[in-house]
Design a protein around this motif. Sequence first.
Motif, mmCIF file in Angstrom:
data_model
loop_
_atom_site.group_PDB
_atom_site.id
_atom_site.type_symbol
_atom_site.label_atom_id
_atom_site.label_comp_id
_atom_site.label_asym_id
_atom_site.label_seq_id
_atom_site.Cartn_x
_atom_site.Cartn_y
_atom_site.Cartn_z
ATOM 1 N N MET A 1 44.806 10.670 25.929
ATOM 2 C CA MET A 1 44.509 9.887 27.105
ATOM 3 C C MET A 1 44.669 8.414 26.767
ATOM 4 O O MET A 1 44.324 7.968 25.683
ATOM 5 C CB MET A 1 43.100 10.209 27.579
ATOM 6 C CG MET A 1 42.720 9.541 28.858
ATOM 7 S SD MET A 1 41.138 10.187 29.412
ATOM 8 C CE MET A 1 41.312 9.881 31.114
ATOM 9 N N SER A 2 45.220 7.650 27.690
ATOM 10 C CA SER A 2 45.454 6.238 27.435
ATOM 11 C C SER A 2 44.155 5.436 27.520
ATOM 12 O O SER A 2 43.159 5.886 28.100
ATOM 13 C CB SER A 2 46.467 5.687 28.444
ATOM 14 O OG SER A 2 45.958 5.800 29.750
ATOM 15 N N ALA A 3 44.203 4.257 26.952
ATOM 16 C CA ALA A 3 43.026 3.392 26.962
ATOM 17 C C ALA A 3 42.752 2.892 28.376
ATOM 18 O O ALA A 3 43.658 2.783 29.199
ATOM 19 C CB ALA A 3 43.261 2.208 26.024
ATOM 20 N N LYS A 4 41.482 2.598 28.639
ATOM 21 C CA LYS A 4 41.118 2.082 29.956
ATOM 22 C C LYS A 4 41.745 0.714 30.148
ATOM 23 O O LYS A 4 41.774 -0.115 29.247
ATOM 24 C CB LYS A 4 39.600 1.977 30.089
ATOM 25 C CG LYS A 4 38.915 3.315 30.151
ATOM 26 C CD LYS A 4 37.438 3.145 30.396
ATOM 27 C CE LYS A 4 36.784 4.501 30.565
ATOM 28 N NZ LYS A 4 35.364 4.370 30.880
ATOM 29 N N ASN A 5 42.256 0.488 31.356
ATOM 30 C CA ASN A 5 42.915 -0.776 31.662
ATOM 31 C C ASN A 5 42.035 -1.550 32.632
ATOM 32 O O ASN A 5 41.880 -1.152 33.788
ATOM 33 C CB ASN A 5 44.296 -0.523 32.258
ATOM 34 C CG ASN A 5 45.118 -1.778 32.337
ATOM 35 O OD1 ASN A 5 44.671 -2.845 31.943
ATOM 36 N ND2 ASN A 5 46.317 -1.656 32.849
ATOM 37 N N ARG A 11 36.980 -5.340 35.623
ATOM 38 C CA ARG A 11 36.845 -4.159 36.467
ATOM 39 C C ARG A 11 37.822 -3.089 36.000
ATOM 40 O O ARG A 11 38.971 -3.374 35.690
ATOM 41 C CB ARG A 11 37.121 -4.505 37.934
ATOM 42 C CG ARG A 11 36.133 -5.519 38.487
ATOM 43 C CD ARG A 11 36.488 -5.891 39.891
ATOM 44 N NE ARG A 11 37.761 -6.628 39.869
ATOM 45 C CZ ARG A 11 38.133 -7.496 40.804
ATOM 46 N NH1 ARG A 11 37.365 -7.726 41.835
ATOM 47 N NH2 ARG A 11 39.277 -8.119 40.717
ATOM 48 N N PHE A 12 37.358 -1.845 35.979
ATOM 49 C CA PHE A 12 38.183 -0.724 35.553
ATOM 50 C C PHE A 12 39.182 -0.372 36.648
ATOM 51 O O PHE A 12 38.815 -0.229 37.811
ATOM 52 C CB PHE A 12 37.302 0.478 35.219
ATOM 53 C CG PHE A 12 38.071 1.714 34.881
ATOM 54 C CD1 PHE A 12 38.939 1.727 33.805
ATOM 55 C CD2 PHE A 12 37.945 2.855 35.647
ATOM 56 C CE1 PHE A 12 39.659 2.869 33.487
ATOM 57 C CE2 PHE A 12 38.669 3.995 35.345
ATOM 58 C CZ PHE A 12 39.520 4.002 34.262
ATOM 59 N N ARG A 13 40.421 -0.217 36.278
ATOM 60 C CA ARG A 13 41.475 0.145 37.231
ATOM 61 C C ARG A 13 41.637 1.656 37.233
ATOM 62 O O ARG A 13 42.193 2.227 36.309
ATOM 63 C CB ARG A 13 42.791 -0.534 36.841
ATOM 64 C CG ARG A 13 42.742 -2.025 36.987
ATOM 65 C CD ARG A 13 44.062 -2.620 36.584
ATOM 66 N NE ARG A 13 44.104 -4.040 36.888
ATOM 67 C CZ ARG A 13 44.937 -4.883 36.341
ATOM 68 N NH1 ARG A 13 45.824 -4.465 35.463
ATOM 69 N NH2 ARG A 13 44.911 -6.149 36.669
ATOM 70 N N ARG A 14 41.180 2.293 38.292
ATOM 71 C CA ARG A 14 41.266 3.746 38.363
ATOM 72 C C ARG A 14 42.065 4.217 39.570
ATOM 73 O O ARG A 14 42.345 5.398 39.706
ATOM 74 C CB ARG A 14 39.881 4.372 38.378
ATOM 75 C CG ARG A 14 39.043 3.970 39.567
ATOM 76 C CD ARG A 14 37.647 4.591 39.473
ATOM 77 N NE ARG A 14 36.812 4.067 40.523
ATOM 78 C CZ ARG A 14 36.780 4.532 41.768
ATOM 79 N NH1 ARG A 14 37.526 5.547 42.088
ATOM 80 N NH2 ARG A 14 35.987 3.995 42.661
ATOM 81 N N ILE A 15 42.439 3.322 40.461
ATOM 82 C CA ILE A 15 43.194 3.670 41.660
ATOM 83 C C ILE A 15 44.688 3.602 41.343
ATOM 84 O O ILE A 15 45.162 2.633 40.765
ATOM 85 C CB ILE A 15 42.882 2.707 42.824
ATOM 86 C CG1 ILE A 15 41.380 2.614 43.075
ATOM 87 C CG2 ILE A 15 43.642 3.100 44.067
ATOM 88 C CD1 ILE A 15 40.746 3.902 43.535
ATOM 89 N N VAL A 16 45.423 4.637 41.734
ATOM 90 C CA VAL A 16 46.867 4.665 41.533
ATOM 91 C C VAL A 16 47.538 4.327 42.862
ATOM 92 O O VAL A 16 47.214 4.908 43.895
ATOM 93 C CB VAL A 16 47.333 6.057 41.056
ATOM 94 C CG1 VAL A 16 48.844 6.117 40.970
ATOM 95 C CG2 VAL A 16 46.696 6.383 39.721
#
Length: 120
Positions: A1-5, A11-16
């Motif tokens: 799994m890639s690192a959190k961006n 703020r964590f980017r979780r929306i694609v």
Amino acid sequence: MSAKNNDMQGRFRRIVVAFRVSQEESDVINRMVALSGLTKQDYLIRCTSNTDIVVQGNPYVYRSLKYELNHFIDEFKHLGNLEEIELDDLIVLRRVLEIVIAMHDKKMAQIKVQKESPEK
């Protein structure tokens, strides 16, 4: 799994966000991303948020500039008429020239994202 961006504010980017483009549009986007020295994600976020793109002089950017300039030298050698150049190439050529002119005295270039279309 890639690192959190995370974004600049942590703020964590979780929306694609995804969209479809033609092959030609994809090529232009990839060429512009290479010239900016940013990741594709950062480049597209800055373009859509109308944020200035600051191009830092580094080997990756210089290599992209060299590649694009060689591409246009070859294009101009084979063309008999400047009107035969495709609009996509003109968009990239304009960006290359903006970067080269801005970097003439400095090691970085600030490029304003413009919503206008090139004039014919």
